[in-house]
Design a protein around this motif. Sequence first.
Motif, PDB file in Angstrom:
ATOM      1  N   PRO A   1       0.845  -1.198   0.000  1.00 18.22           N
ATOM      2  CA  PRO A   1       0.000   0.000   0.000  1.00 18.22           C
ATOM      3  C   PRO A   1       0.879   1.247   0.000  1.00 18.22           C
ATOM      4  O   PRO A   1       1.962   1.245   0.592  1.00 18.22           O
TER       5      PRO A   1
ATOM      6  N   GLN B   1     -10.233   6.909   3.170  1.00 16.67           N
ATOM      7  CA  GLN B   1      -8.780   6.988   3.134  1.00 16.67           C
ATOM      8  C   GLN B   1      -8.297   8.157   2.280  1.00 16.67           C
ATOM      9  O   GLN B   1      -7.202   8.128   1.751  1.00 16.67           O
TER      10      GLN B   1
ATOM     11  N   ASP C   1      -4.571   7.074   0.220  1.00 18.52           N
ATOM     12  CA  ASP C   1      -3.920   5.798   0.499  1.00 18.52           C
ATOM     13  C   ASP C   1      -4.477   4.772  -0.475  1.00 18.52           C
ATOM     14  O   ASP C   1      -5.683   4.535  -0.499  1.00 18.52           O
TER      15      ASP C   1
ATOM     16  N   LYS D   1      -4.307   0.797  -1.861  1.00 21.00           N
ATOM     17  CA  LYS D   1      -3.874  -0.564  -1.579  1.00 21.00           C
ATOM     18  C   LYS D   1      -3.044  -1.081  -2.756  1.00 21.00           C
ATOM     19  O   LYS D   1      -3.085  -0.525  -3.848  1.00 21.00           O
TER      20      LYS D   1
ATOM     21  N   GLU E   1      -4.452  -1.270  -6.455  1.00 21.58           N
ATOM     22  CA  GLU E   1      -5.691  -0.490  -6.524  1.00 21.58           C
ATOM     23  C   GLU E   1      -5.597   0.635  -7.550  1.00 21.58           C
ATOM     24  O   GLU E   1      -4.554   1.261  -7.721  1.00 21.58           O
TER      25      GLU E   1
END
Length: 195
Positions: A117, A152, A168, A170, A173
Amino acid sequence: ARRVPITQAQLAATLHYESTPKLLEAAFLNATVTNSTDFPLLAGPSNLFLDDTFVATGHLRTVMPAEKFDLVLGSDDGIAVKRRLVNRFTEDTGFTSKGRRVTYEFMVTLTNNKKTPERIVFKEAVPVSRDEKIVVKLLTPTERDIGATEGQKEITREADGMLVWRVDLKAGEKRDFPLKLTIEYPSDITVSGLN
């Protein structure tokens, strides 16, 4: 001339990526470091290594003990950044006085191609009017979204009108971030610098 090592120190760093997609569709790895030693780090040229690989040269300013400083470690293709103009349309407004409204809609797409992440901070400029006849309205994100923490991501506005997203992502992502705004002005005024 000879180089002689004086000392070695290991300093903890907080890593994050920064991007300004309008200027360059790339993410740059930055490190925020605290000088946890008992002595100042003197100003001078620096060579930066990441995982024993040379990544950049720079210039270090004098950093006192307990003071924070930033290091730019270069661009990283592991974070993909794309910015595109989705829509732009112009319409006439007003019945008695002729006006013009231009609507811009952009989409910024961030993809974390890394196996970990990552935190990405990206900036988008919103025009700031210096003429009361020219009105800039931010439609997306809304004013309610700015300053609020949602899941996030967090969006803030700087004094110069720049919007800043802290996101943020992952591992693997991919997320889209829309930006939509209108600019209204009298048709007898020429507005430049919008594209």
